[in-house]
Design a protein around this motif. Structure first.
Motif, mmCIF file in Angstrom:
data_model
loop_
_atom_site.group_PDB
_atom_site.id
_atom_site.type_symbol
_atom_site.label_atom_id
_atom_site.label_comp_id
_atom_site.label_asym_id
_atom_site.label_seq_id
_atom_site.Cartn_x
_atom_site.Cartn_y
_atom_site.Cartn_z
ATOM 1 N N ASN A 128 -27.386 -9.899 37.374
ATOM 2 C CA ASN A 128 -26.510 -8.893 37.986
ATOM 3 C C ASN A 128 -26.177 -9.198 39.443
ATOM 4 O OD1 ASN A 128 -26.229 -6.942 35.749
ATOM 5 N ND2 ASN A 128 -28.441 -6.711 35.981
ATOM 6 N N PHE A 129 -26.446 -10.434 39.870
ATOM 7 C CA PHE A 129 -26.112 -10.817 41.245
ATOM 8 C C PHE A 129 -24.605 -10.717 41.467
ATOM 9 C CE2 PHE A 129 -24.811 -14.209 44.249
ATOM 10 C CZ PHE A 129 -25.438 -13.728 45.395
ATOM 11 N N ILE A 130 -24.229 -10.210 42.636
ATOM 12 C CA ILE A 130 -22.813 -10.049 42.976
ATOM 13 C C ILE A 130 -22.520 -10.809 44.266
ATOM 14 C CG2 ILE A 130 -21.025 -8.394 43.661
ATOM 15 C CD1 ILE A 130 -22.474 -6.329 41.888
ATOM 16 N N ILE A 131 -21.510 -11.652 44.244
ATOM 17 C CA ILE A 131 -21.100 -12.399 45.433
ATOM 18 C C ILE A 131 -20.410 -11.437 46.396
ATOM 19 C CG2 ILE A 131 -19.714 -14.310 46.321
ATOM 20 C CD1 ILE A 131 -19.764 -15.493 43.465
ATOM 21 N N ASP A 132 -20.927 -11.347 47.604
ATOM 22 C CA ASP A 132 -20.305 -10.488 48.615
ATOM 23 C C ASP A 132 -18.944 -11.044 49.018
ATOM 24 O OD1 ASP A 132 -22.410 -8.691 48.713
ATOM 25 O OD2 ASP A 132 -23.459 -9.793 50.288
ATOM 26 N N ASN A 133 -17.967 -10.158 49.144
ATOM 27 C CA ASN A 133 -16.627 -10.547 49.609
ATOM 28 C C ASN A 133 -16.060 -11.722 48.811
ATOM 29 O OD1 ASN A 133 -16.559 -8.604 51.744
ATOM 30 N ND2 ASN A 133 -17.943 -9.930 52.904
ATOM 31 N N PHE A 134 -16.239 -11.666 47.504
ATOM 32 C CA PHE A 134 -15.743 -12.742 46.645
ATOM 33 C C PHE A 134 -14.217 -12.718 46.590
ATOM 34 C CE2 PHE A 134 -14.501 -13.900 42.188
ATOM 35 C CZ PHE A 134 -14.642 -15.267 42.352
ATOM 36 N N TYR A 135 -13.623 -13.884 46.711
ATOM 37 C CA TYR A 135 -12.165 -13.980 46.644
ATOM 38 C C TYR A 135 -11.754 -15.346 46.113
ATOM 39 C CZ TYR A 135 -12.817 -16.629 50.979
ATOM 40 O OH TYR A 135 -13.238 -17.551 51.911
ATOM 41 N N VAL A 136 -10.508 -15.423 45.682
ATOM 42 C CA VAL A 136 -9.878 -16.701 45.352
ATOM 43 C C VAL A 136 -8.609 -16.800 46.188
ATOM 44 C CG1 VAL A 136 -10.790 -16.951 43.022
ATOM 45 C CG2 VAL A 136 -8.708 -15.624 43.382
ATOM 46 N N ILE A 137 -8.178 -18.028 46.431
ATOM 47 C CA ILE A 137 -6.959 -18.254 47.205
ATOM 48 C C ILE A 137 -5.798 -18.442 46.238
ATOM 49 C CG2 ILE A 137 -5.804 -19.684 48.921
ATOM 50 C CD1 ILE A 137 -8.233 -18.303 50.033
ATOM 51 N N ARG A 138 -4.830 -17.571 46.333
ATOM 52 C CA ARG A 138 -3.672 -17.663 45.448
ATOM 53 C C ARG A 138 -2.689 -18.706 45.958
ATOM 54 N NH1 ARG A 138 -1.508 -11.956 43.469
ATOM 55 N NH2 ARG A 138 -0.347 -13.436 42.204
ATOM 56 N N SER A 139 -1.659 -18.970 45.163
ATOM 57 C CA SER A 139 -0.681 -19.998 45.510
ATOM 58 C C SER A 139 0.115 -19.648 46.761
ATOM 59 C CB SER A 139 0.281 -20.226 44.339
ATOM 60 O OG SER A 139 0.885 -19.004 43.963
ATOM 61 N N ASN A 140 0.096 -18.363 47.145
ATOM 62 C CA ASN A 140 0.785 -17.969 48.380
ATOM 63 C C ASN A 140 -0.150 -18.057 49.591
ATOM 64 O OD1 ASN A 140 -0.928 -15.849 47.917
ATOM 65 N ND2 ASN A 140 0.664 -14.294 47.693
ATOM 66 N N PHE A 141 -1.318 -18.694 49.380
ATOM 67 C CA PHE A 141 -2.303 -18.947 50.433
ATOM 68 C C PHE A 141 -2.970 -17.672 50.957
ATOM 69 C CE2 PHE A 141 0.823 -22.379 50.625
ATOM 70 C CZ PHE A 141 0.001 -23.466 50.383
ATOM 71 N N LYS A 142 -2.903 -16.609 50.190
ATOM 72 C CA LYS A 142 -3.565 -15.374 50.581
ATOM 73 C C LYS A 142 -4.828 -15.175 49.750
ATOM 74 C CE LYS A 142 0.523 -12.895 52.228
ATOM 75 N NZ LYS A 142 1.382 -11.686 52.074
ATOM 76 N N LYS A 143 -5.812 -14.548 50.366
ATOM 77 C CA LYS A 143 -7.056 -14.268 49.659
ATOM 78 C C LYS A 143 -6.862 -13.082 48.719
ATOM 79 C CE LYS A 143 -10.157 -15.802 53.375
ATOM 80 N NZ LYS A 143 -11.206 -15.380 54.334
ATOM 81 N N GLU A 144 -7.289 -13.270 47.476
ATOM 82 C CA GLU A 144 -7.295 -12.155 46.537
ATOM 83 C C GLU A 144 -8.749 -11.785 46.270
ATOM 84 O OE1 GLU A 144 -6.327 -11.641 41.895
ATOM 85 O OE2 GLU A 144 -4.594 -12.043 43.169
ATOM 86 N N PHE A 145 -9.156 -10.626 46.779
ATOM 87 C CA PHE A 145 -10.547 -10.207 46.641
ATOM 88 C C PHE A 145 -10.784 -9.630 45.249
ATOM 89 C CE2 PHE A 145 -10.104 -10.508 51.176
ATOM 90 C CZ PHE A 145 -11.342 -10.969 51.590
ATOM 91 N N CYS A 146 -11.920 -9.987 44.679
ATOM 92 C CA CYS A 146 -12.283 -9.563 43.327
ATOM 93 C C CYS A 146 -13.735 -9.110 43.328
ATOM 94 C CB CYS A 146 -12.124 -10.714 42.327
ATOM 95 S SG CYS A 146 -10.593 -11.656 42.495
ATOM 96 N N PHE A 147 -14.125 -8.442 42.256
ATOM 97 C CA PHE A 147 -15.528 -8.059 42.114
ATOM 98 C C PHE A 147 -16.319 -9.315 41.766
ATOM 99 C CE2 PHE A 147 -19.153 -5.559 40.513
ATOM 100 C CZ PHE A 147 -19.216 -4.609 41.517
#
Length: 271
Positions: A128-147
């Motif tokens: 059940n570990f959760i990565i704090d402030n997890f995100y991926v970088i989209r093609s528009n170079f912006k961070k998309e934050f996810c759970f």
């Protein structure tokens, strides 16, 4: 300073080569010969344990690295700038341009290496570990934050399969995390195994063994139930996973959809 860094980098390359060859004996001899602690190689962007897991090192080498690196906890993440994975947003592929977060347990389960995953859990890695402030970088170079839980993580990178999902659930995955929107994401992603994954989650939590044992206990003790009481028991059981109105999107309701049938079957509001 640069000489020291270059020297450490050369040693790191040599150790990586030995790990790639899966030679534990050679690895032990080499680190003894150069008098190095393996944890010196780890930083915020590289981790020897994660590297070994992702490159299919033997269970003995994995165990050796865990002991040699003397991790305070295996519940940690790094950000690997060198890795680029395809991630998915509403069924459409996007590329993560600036690397990805990595976690030892997530890495082992992503490649269905459950033997290594069991070893990590034995050493207190948390499903059940959760990565704090997890995100991926989209093609528009912006961070998309996810759970940042393991199911969201694997789903984003199209690594979630029936086998590793069942493993995760059987290891005690918290149902409260399921209710953070996992079902909704699976509905929207439109993957080939969409129906199987959603069904696996529902079957694991709803009408599970505890529910069956409860009914058997009632039967064994010859307790009579009214239709209303039985409906209330079923209603309470179905409520364990929240199904929101938003799950029934327009596209889902347009046709005789198996996912739609599945949602309606487990929706506590539908008697």
């Amino acid at each position: 300073m640069n000489r020291k860094v270059n020297s450490l980098e050369r040693k790191k390359i040599q150790i990586i080569d030995i790990i790639d060859s899966n030679n534990l004996y050679k690895l032990k001899n080499y680190i003894k010969e150069i008098n190095i602690s393996l944890k010196e190689l780890n930083n915020n962007n590289f981790d020897l344990l994660i590297y070994a897991i992702e490159h299919f090192a033997s269970i003995d080498i994995i165990d050796f690295i865990i002991k040699q690196c003397q991790y305070e906890t295996l519940n940690y993440s790094i950000y690997d700038y060198t890795d680029r994975k395809i991630y998915y947003n509403n069924g459409y592929s996007q590329e993560s341009y600036y690397g990805i977060f990595k976690v030892p347990l997530f890495s082992s389960i992503s490649i269905n290496n459950f033997k290594v995953a069991n070893l990590l859990i034995k050493n207190c890695a948390d499903i059940n570990f959760i990565i704090d402030n997890f995100y991926v970088i989209r093609s528009n170079f912006k961070k998309e934050f996810c759970f940042g839980d393991i199911v969201h993580y694997l789903n984003i990178f199209n690594l979630l399969q029936s086998d590793n999902l069942k493993y995760i659930l059987n290891k005690g995955f918290n149902i409260n995390i399921v209710n953070t929107g996992i079902i909704s994401e699976l509905i929207n992603d439109k993957m080939e195994n969409q129906l199987s994954l959603i069904n696996t989650i529902f079957k694991h939590y709803i009408f599970d063994n505890d529910f069956i044992l409860k009914l058997l206990h009632i039967y064994k003790n010859s307790q009579s139930l009214s239709v209303k009481q039985l409906r209330n028991i079923i209603f309470t059981e179905k409520r364990k996973i929240e199904i929101k109105d938003s799950y029934y999107n327009k596209e889902l309701c347009k046709k005789d959809n198996e996912v739609l049938k599945l949602l309606m079957n487990y929706d506590s509001r539908i008697q």
